[in-house]
Every structure is written in C-alpha cells, then in structure tokens.
Motif scaffolding. Structure first.
Motif, PDB file in Angstrom:
ATOM      1  N   VAL A  40       0.849  -1.199   0.000  1.00 36.37           N
ATOM      2  CA  VAL A  40       0.000   0.000   0.000  1.00 36.37           C
ATOM      3  C   VAL A  40       0.890   1.256   0.000  1.00 36.37           C
ATOM      4  O   VAL A  40       0.668   2.203  -0.769  1.00 36.37           O
ATOM      5  CB  VAL A  40      -0.945   0.004   1.218  1.00 36.37           C
ATOM      6  CG1 VAL A  40      -1.681   1.343   1.322  1.00 36.37           C
ATOM      7  CG2 VAL A  40      -1.949  -1.142   1.108  1.00 36.37           C
ATOM      8  N   ALA A  41       1.911   1.255   0.840  1.00 29.47           N
ATOM      9  CA  ALA A  41       2.810   2.416   0.902  1.00 29.47           C
ATOM     10  C   ALA A  41       3.566   2.575  -0.411  1.00 29.47           C
ATOM     11  O   ALA A  41       3.709   3.698  -0.938  1.00 29.47           O
ATOM     12  CB  ALA A  41       3.789   2.239   2.063  1.00 29.47           C
ATOM     13  N   ALA A  44       1.289   3.970  -3.068  1.00 33.88           N
ATOM     14  CA  ALA A  44       1.008   5.397  -2.858  1.00 33.88           C
ATOM     15  C   ALA A  44       2.179   6.250  -3.321  1.00 33.88           C
ATOM     16  O   ALA A  44       2.003   7.281  -3.981  1.00 33.88           O
ATOM     17  CB  ALA A  44       0.714   5.654  -1.382  1.00 33.88           C
ATOM     18  N   ALA A  45       3.397   5.823  -2.991  1.00 36.60           N
ATOM     19  CA  ALA A  45       4.575   6.620  -3.350  1.00 36.60           C
ATOM     20  C   ALA A  45       4.803   6.633  -4.852  1.00 36.60           C
ATOM     21  O   ALA A  45       5.147   7.674  -5.427  1.00 36.60           O
ATOM     22  CB  ALA A  45       5.803   6.056  -2.634  1.00 36.60           C
ATOM     23  N   PRO A 116       0.477  11.756  -0.950  1.00 41.44           N
ATOM     24  CA  PRO A 116       0.494  11.145   0.376  1.00 41.44           C
ATOM     25  C   PRO A 116       0.834  12.167   1.455  1.00 41.44           C
ATOM     26  O   PRO A 116       1.756  12.960   1.299  1.00 41.44           O
ATOM     27  CB  PRO A 116       1.597  10.087   0.261  1.00 41.44           C
ATOM     28  CG  PRO A 116       1.719   9.804  -1.202  1.00 41.44           C
ATOM     29  CD  PRO A 116       1.374  11.078  -1.888  1.00 41.44           C
ATOM     30  N   SER A 117       0.104  12.125   2.547  1.00 41.19           N
ATOM     31  CA  SER A 117       0.347  13.018   3.676  1.00 41.19           C
ATOM     32  C   SER A 117       0.566  14.448   3.196  1.00 41.19           C
ATOM     33  O   SER A 117       1.525  15.107   3.566  1.00 41.19           O
ATOM     34  CB  SER A 117       1.560  12.546   4.470  1.00 41.19           C
ATOM     35  OG  SER A 117       1.399  11.216   4.856  1.00 41.19           O
ATOM     36  N   TRP A 125       6.449  15.358  -1.764  1.00 40.92           N
ATOM     37  CA  TRP A 125       5.676  14.545  -2.709  1.00 40.92           C
ATOM     38  C   TRP A 125       5.560  15.225  -4.052  1.00 40.92           C
ATOM     39  O   TRP A 125       5.492  14.554  -5.088  1.00 40.92           O
ATOM     40  CB  TRP A 125       4.304  14.208  -2.122  1.00 40.92           C
ATOM     41  CG  TRP A 125       4.422  13.370  -0.889  1.00 40.92           C
ATOM     42  CD1 TRP A 125       3.978  13.674   0.348  1.00 40.92           C
ATOM     43  CD2 TRP A 125       5.099  12.117  -0.764  1.00 40.92           C
ATOM     44  NE1 TRP A 125       4.315  12.697   1.240  1.00 40.92           N
ATOM     45  CE2 TRP A 125       5.013  11.714   0.582  1.00 40.92           C
ATOM     46  CE3 TRP A 125       5.781  11.297  -1.654  1.00 40.92           C
ATOM     47  CZ2 TRP A 125       5.560  10.538   1.057  1.00 40.92           C
ATOM     48  CZ3 TRP A 125       6.336  10.119  -1.183  1.00 40.92           C
ATOM     49  CH2 TRP A 125       6.221   9.751   0.155  1.00 40.92           C
ATOM     50  N   VAL A 128       8.755  14.283  -5.644  1.00 42.63           N
ATOM     51  CA  VAL A 128       8.744  12.859  -6.014  1.00 42.63           C
ATOM     52  C   VAL A 128       7.905  12.653  -7.273  1.00 42.63           C
ATOM     53  O   VAL A 128       8.273  11.896  -8.172  1.00 42.63           O
ATOM     54  CB  VAL A 128       8.184  12.006  -4.853  1.00 42.63           C
ATOM     55  CG1 VAL A 128       7.930  10.577  -5.309  1.00 42.63           C
ATOM     56  CG2 VAL A 128       9.145  12.018  -3.677  1.00 42.63           C
ATOM     57  N   VAL A 139      13.669   5.270  -5.627  1.00 42.74           N
ATOM     58  CA  VAL A 139      13.675   6.129  -4.445  1.00 42.74           C
ATOM     59  C   VAL A 139      12.708   5.581  -3.385  1.00 42.74           C
ATOM     60  O   VAL A 139      13.017   5.543  -2.189  1.00 42.74           O
ATOM     61  CB  VAL A 139      13.293   7.575  -4.850  1.00 42.74           C
ATOM     62  CG1 VAL A 139      12.870   8.395  -3.643  1.00 42.74           C
ATOM     63  CG2 VAL A 139      14.460   8.239  -5.559  1.00 42.74           C
ATOM     64  N   ALA A 140      11.553   5.124  -3.833  1.00 40.21           N
ATOM     65  CA  ALA A 140      10.570   4.593  -2.881  1.00 40.21           C
ATOM     66  C   ALA A 140      11.095   3.345  -2.187  1.00 40.21           C
ATOM     67  O   ALA A 140      10.956   3.186  -0.968  1.00 40.21           O
ATOM     68  CB  ALA A 140       9.258   4.287  -3.613  1.00 40.21           C
ATOM     69  N   TYR A 143      13.864   4.595   0.342  1.00 41.16           N
ATOM     70  CA  TYR A 143      13.448   5.337   1.534  1.00 41.16           C
ATOM     71  C   TYR A 143      12.348   4.623   2.320  1.00 41.16           C
ATOM     72  O   TYR A 143      12.284   4.736   3.536  1.00 41.16           O
ATOM     73  CB  TYR A 143      12.968   6.738   1.144  1.00 41.16           C
ATOM     74  CG  TYR A 143      14.091   7.677   0.806  1.00 41.16           C
ATOM     75  CD1 TYR A 143      14.973   8.131   1.791  1.00 41.16           C
ATOM     76  CD2 TYR A 143      14.282   8.122  -0.492  1.00 41.16           C
ATOM     77  CE1 TYR A 143      16.010   8.995   1.475  1.00 41.16           C
ATOM     78  CE2 TYR A 143      15.304   8.988  -0.813  1.00 41.16           C
ATOM     79  CZ  TYR A 143      16.169   9.417   0.174  1.00 41.16           C
ATOM     80  OH  TYR A 143      17.190  10.264  -0.129  1.00 41.16           O
ATOM     81  N   LEU A 144      11.488   3.909   1.616  1.00 37.35           N
ATOM     82  CA  LEU A 144      10.406   3.232   2.334  1.00 37.35           C
ATOM     83  C   LEU A 144      10.890   1.966   3.014  1.00 37.35           C
ATOM     84  O   LEU A 144      10.497   1.662   4.139  1.00 37.35           O
ATOM     85  CB  LEU A 144       9.288   2.833   1.355  1.00 37.35           C
ATOM     86  CG  LEU A 144       8.159   3.807   1.087  1.00 37.35           C
ATOM     87  CD1 LEU A 144       7.204   3.187   0.076  1.00 37.35           C
ATOM     88  CD2 LEU A 144       7.409   4.177   2.348  1.00 37.35           C
TER      89      LEU A 144
END
Lengths: 188, 535
Positions: A40-41, A44-45, A116-117, A125, A128, A139-140, A143-144
C-alpha cells in the motif's frame, strides 16, 4: 473501468531458486499479511495517488495469489509482488496523466488527488511526483524499505549498476528540487 | 535557481540544506510507511478470499466465461458452505411491494414460477447482504438473468453465473458459481460485488410480484430486490450501420474524432465497425439485457491523438453494454458511466454501408461527409496565430485577420463560410476563462470560445490539420517548433507544456502540449488566447 489483467511493462523474470530443504514454504496468507501494508505504501509513493493505493496493492496481491504456485518457488516472492505493484502503480499514473489531458479538451477540472500526507510533506511529494517512473520506484524502495541496491535491481528487473543510477539520479533530483524551493515552502 | 531567478550560489549553507532536505525526504517516507500500517490488512485478505470462490481461470475472457455460463457450465464447484436450504423461507410469505399474493402464492395460477422467470432479466435496486445493506451504484449496475437453468449477469464489476433451480413454491437453490476476476475502480464497486455475490450464495427463496414489476430473492440474513431490466431493442439495433457521434464519460459528452467510427451488428451474429482509427470485427450475442461480444478483435494502429477514443470505444463495446434507442440515436451504456452515442448511418440488407466505406486508412477524413469543406481545404484557408486567427483571401492574395476581441458575428461569418457551419454550444460553466459560448468546426478540428460576444481563444482537436503560417500544427515535432519559435517548456499536469511567448519580439503566445521533451516529441495540443484548461 475494468483493467487488464496482463502484467505490466517490466518483463524480466524473477530468479528461481530451489527452496532450502529444511525450511517450510510460507503460505500465501502469511505473505499477504506480511507484505500488504508495505505494498500500500509503495503504491502510494509510486502512483502519487494514495486513494488508489489499496486498490493497486489488492490487485497485486490477487495476481500473487493467482501465480502463487509459481512465485512460491522463487527465492524472494516479495520482489515479485513489488515489481507487480510498481508496474500497476506506474500504469495507473500514466493513465491518469492521459485522462488529465483529456479533461482539458472536455473543459473539466482534473481529479485532484492530494499526494500522500499532503499537508505535512507537500513539497517532498511534489518533487517525487516529478521524477521519472524508474527513479520514483528506486527512491521509494530505498526510503520506504531501506532496500540494498541488489534488491532494488531485482525488483526493477535491471542490473545493480542501472539501479544505482536510477537511485542516484532520483535522490539528486529530489534534493535539487527541494533546495530550489523557498525554505518555508520546502518545510511544508 | 533562487526565487528571483538568479543562479544559486554555493555557500556554507549548502551542507546544511542538503542535510535538511534528506531529513525532509526521510520524514515524508517514514510518515507514509506509518500510515500504511493502519490499513486493515485482514479485511483486505477477507475480500480477496471471498472473491476467490467466484474466480474463473484467467484464460477465460469475460465474454467467453459469460457464454459458458449461459450454456450452464459451472466453472468452479461450490455450495460447500451453503446454508441449509430447508431453514430459510421468506419472512412473512407476502409478495414483494406489499402486494397481496395471488392464490397459491404470487405465481399465476397454472404457470409455475420457474417458467415465468425463464428468460427474464433484472436490475438490483436494493439489497441487504451478510454484512448489512448493499450499496447500489448507478454507474455499476448489478444485473441478473435467469435462463436455461442458470442465473447470470454482471455483479457491478464482473460477469458471474451459477446453476439455479427454482421450485414451484418459490424455493431457490443457487449452486456452483463463477465470475470474472477483474478489479474495478473505485473500491466501492468491488465491495458491492462481493456483498452481492455472497448474498446470492445464501439465497433460498424467490418471490415475483403479481404484475411482474419486482423480484425479491431472499435467504437467511439476505434480501435482494430487483426490478425488470430494459430489453435490448434488437429489431432496430441489428442490421443498421451506426456512426459514432459522442463518447460519454459520466455526464460529459465528447465528440467523436478521426475516421467515422461505425458499428454494425448483423443478424448472422457477426459485427464489424471501427474506433475512429482501428477496425473492429467479431461476434455478438444478447445475454438478458446486455449485448456481449463473444469474439472481438481490433486491427490497425492509432495516432496518439486518437488512442483515448480508441480505448474508450473498445472498453464500452468489449465490456458488454446495454442499448437504448431514443430520438434516432443509439445509446450504449457500459459500466462506470462510460457510454457511446451513435446515429444511424445506413440500414441496408447488403451491408454496403459497412465500416469499410468512407473510412480510409489515410486519416484524411475525406469520407464523403457532405459538401462542406474538409480539413485540407480548411488548412488552405485558415491560419493559426498567437493573437487570433487569420484567413486567406484568395482574390486579394492576402491574409485577413480575426484577432481576439473580434465580434462573434464576424467570427461566424468568416469561419462558417470557410469551414461549414460550426456547432454552437454553451461553454462549460466551470471554465476559468469564463467563456460563455464555444463553437466547434469538427471537420477542421477547430474550436473557438467567446465571451461577451467576442472571440477569446482558439484550440485544436487532435485530428486537426490546421497550422500556423510557419507550418506548425498537431504532430509537428519539437525541433520544427523551435525552428519557428522561441519556446519555453514547463512540466504541468497536462504534460510538457510549451509557450511561444518568451520572445519579446514575437506576437502573442501560442501554447500547447508536447508528447515529451525530446526533439522528436510531437505537439499533441495547440491553442492561443484565454483557453479553458485546468492544471
């Protein structure tokens, strides 16, 4: 609109490896529970559309389920489902871009979806979102999930050196864009 | 660059700035990671597991699966957790809508219920599932057709089917079950589908209103209320060649572009047609209230400008659709608010009005659409300019101009005489330029907008062949554009936007969108003036 159930545009096959004889293969359900929030994260990214993230992750998981007999034998099933998630997210993004163009001709405002956020990290974002797809994915993953280069390469279906270039260019572009903003703006 | 446009000077603050931006990036991603931990993973897993019982193998395309189901073939076994059918009865024995049941129940005397329901099609209007009310979505109808011992239809997103047995006393047994496996957006569609399919598995009785106006399928804890679905107007639909006029997306209609996009369904079950750029062929059948294409192929290629239309047509036709004929127009509706509007192009027995006629491969649009000037003639006559439009006066051998601010009457006089009569329409009330009127000359692919009776902008349709005096138009490359103008590029939600207004010596700006940043990127949109664009 229904979406195609074809795979996305990354075509390299994951590496096969015989499962170690002393280990028990994970069940699909256990992989689902372990990986779904991360997908899910990631969705989103990469898509830039958090409202679509669960949908993308669910579709990726459904494809994992349909291919479980094969993917279960892979050394890293997680890499496979990440690749599917990224492809789905990038496809979604391309389609939304095409629709945004069409909206101009229709004289309608776009379907604004806050990143996101958004309120907290709007500038990050926004930066990004401007990255090319592979850089955004690299990158996601970095960093994620703090993935090392060889795992990022595995997910992206490219060589480690290519993955390193995607990640380096993505991080550099992010830094440059954020630094070029007004400091007050960049803090948002 | 700094805010005031001066180059960024490296200095002591750079290391701090770099560290700060890295911190910002990490914080943003960490926040996203934290948010994702709040998703309901188990609910997502349950949704997936719930769907698995209805999934058919991927190799079975939607329409093929539907046909299999029509033939009564059950793809997956089921019913292992079906309720005890003997337990459930309708709550009070009343027929639906509060109408008093006829003697012997709500059935017509002497005609058993199964026979009365054979071949009928229904649309879900209200329902209660195992987890509560089922949300009925206007753009994603749930349909049910009962025929040949099967129940089938569309469950909001996917086609489904199952074996069904209906007793004389209203007892209902649904066994087996299969559905396609696509996911639809938004997520509520899948919620409705899951709830409906789960409820159907628990159905135990069926109750038909005496006048046939409603059908209620019930079981322990579930209640599905249907109304009759509109039937396909087969007599008018079949044997007529239809020409695509509008593409519907929710409540917005967009004119069809490109070559005439025809559609013809012949009585022998074959179909032919086009999307505006590709040729279509295949086979069709009617399943209850829906037309399904059981074989469907699209051949040829599309210019990027027509790709969206091509996708829209293929999606509506390929997903199955309902058909309605009103005011001489054929309206096809598919899921998600997508639709197509056709006008009759011919009704002949020999198919001579078929899609091959008037649909040349060269995209010239020279299709015999009447005596109005085609794009080539328009291209010779109308010239795009940053400050308005120009037009060639052959007798004088000069160019006259319609600058922005020209009165509407003059605009119509000139352009109608050159391009044929344009289609007048009110402008979108949402447009930021507050235009109050737009006019489209579809053959030339030119649209203008007016405000207060004055010309304020022009823009091109993707198939337009109009150009500037320097030959720049849709399809021109970035290299060609930069030979003609000094341009400035900016990334926006529209893509790579350009404007020619950067040169102080140049006239007012022409703007547009390029397909990319490379020299070979092509112009996909072109406009000037106060356009209606949302970024």
């Amino acid at each position: 609109m229904r979406r195609s159930s074809r795979m996305g545009d990354v075509t390299d096959e994951p590496r096969h490896a015989a499962p170690p004889p002393t280990t028990v293969s994970p069940t699909f359900e256990s992989v689902f529970v372990a990986e779904y929030p991360a997908m899910v994260a990631l969705a989103a990214a990469v898509s830039g559309r958090p409202s679509d993230a669960e949908d993308i992750a669910a579709e990726a998981m459904q494809r994992l389920q349909l291919n479980w007999g094969k993917v279960n034998d892979y050394e890293r099933p997680g890499a496979w489902v990440r690749r599917v998630t990224i492809n789905l997210a990038l496809s979604r993004r391309r389609r939304m871009t095409a629709e945004a163009r069409a909206l101009v001709r229709l004289g309608r405002p776009g379907d604004a979806d806050p990143p996101p956020s958004a309120a907290e990290h709007e500038s990050v974002w926004a930066a990004v979102a401007k990255l090319p797809g592979k850089q955004r994915a690299a990158v996601a993953l970095h960093y994620l999930e703090d993935r090392p280069i060889d795992e990022i390469a595995d997910v992206l279906g490219c060589s480690p050196s290519t993955a390193r270039v995607h990640l380096h260019r993505g991080r550099t572009a992010l830094r440059d864009r954020l630094q070029s903003m007004d400091p007050r703006e960049a803090r948002r | 660059m700094t805010d005031d446009g001066t180059p960024h000077e490296p200095g002591d603050g750079d290391r701090i700035a770099a560290r700060d931006t890295e911190h910002d990036i990490r914080t943003a991603f960490a926040s996203l990671r934290g948010d994702s931990r709040n998703v309901d993973t188990m609910a997502a897993l349950r949704r997936l597991e719930g769907r698995r019982r209805w999934v058919v193998p991927v190799a079975l395309g939607g329409a093929v699966a539907a046909v299999l189901l029509l033939l009564g073939l059950t793809v997956l076994g089921g019913g292992d957790d079906a309720p005890d059918q003997n337990v459930a009865t309708s709550d009070d024995g009343d027929s639906v809508d509060g109408q008093a049941p006829t003697e012997g129940g709500s059935d017509d005397a002497g005609v058993d219920l199964g026979a009365r329901l054979e071949g009928t099609s229904w649309v879900l209007v209200e329902g209660t599932g195992l987890d509560g009310p089922i949300t009925v979505l206007d753009d994603w109808p749930v349909t049910m057709t009962i025929a040949d011992g099967t129940v089938s239809g569309t469950a909001a997103c996917n086609g489904y089917g199952a074996d069904v047995t209906i007793d004389d006393d209203g007892g209902l047994t649904v066994e087996g079950g299969a559905s396609e496996e696509a996911l639809c957006e938004p997520p509520q569609v899948m919620d409705t589908e899951s709830a409906y399919l789960a409820a159907l598995r628990f159905a135990a009785t069926v109750d038909l209103a005496a006048d046939g106006s409603a059908l209620v399928v019930s079981g322990p804890g579930v209640d599905l209320r249907f109304e009759p679905a509109a039937s396909v107007p087969q007599a008018e639909l079949v044997g007529t060649t239809w020409a695509l006029e509008l593409l519907i997306d929710d409540d917005v209609a967009n004119p069809a572009e490109g070559q005439p996009a025809l559609l013809r369904l012949d009585p022998d079950g074959t179909l032919t047609g086009g999307t505006g750029c590709r040729d279509l062929s295949g086979e069709w059948t009617i399943n209850g209230a829906e037309v399904l294409f059981t074989a469907f192929a699209a051949d040829g290629g599309c210019r990027p400008a027509l790709a969206d239309q091509d996708g829209h047509v293929v999606t509506v036709l390929g997903d199955g659709f309902t058909a309605e004929i009103a005011d001489g127009r054929l309206v096809l509706s598919s899921q998600g608010g997508h639709g197509l509007v056709y006008v009759a192009a011919g009704n002949d027995d020999d198919g001579s009005g078929g899609p091959d006629e008037g649909a040349g491969d060269d995209g010239s649009g020279e299709d015999g659409r009447g005596g109005e000037p085609g794009p080539d003639q328009a291209g010779d006559a109308v010239v795009l300019e940053g400050e308005g439009l120009g037009f060639v006066e052959p007798d004088a051998g000069s160019i006259s101009r319609l600058p922005f601010g020209s009165p509407a009457g003059q605009v119509f006089d000139v352009l109608d005489s050159l391009l044929g009569e344009g289609e007048r329409a009110p402008a979108s009330p949402e447009c930021p330029n507050q235009a109050d009127r737009s006019v489209l000359w579809s053959d030339a692919g030119l649209q203008v907008e007016l405000r207060g009776g004055e010309l304020i902008s022009w823009s091109l349709r993707p198939d337009s062949e109009l150009t500037t005096l320097t030959g720049i138009g849709i399809g021109s490359t970035r290299a060609e554009l930069e030979e003609a103008y000094v341009i400035e590029l900016v990334d926006s939600t529209l893509g790579v936007e350009f404007t020619t207004g950067d040169d102080p010596g140049a006239p007012a700006a022409i703007g547009g969108v390029l397909s990319g940043r490379g020299d070979r990127a092509v112009i996909t949109d072109l406009w000037a003036g106060e356009i209606c664009a949302f970024r």
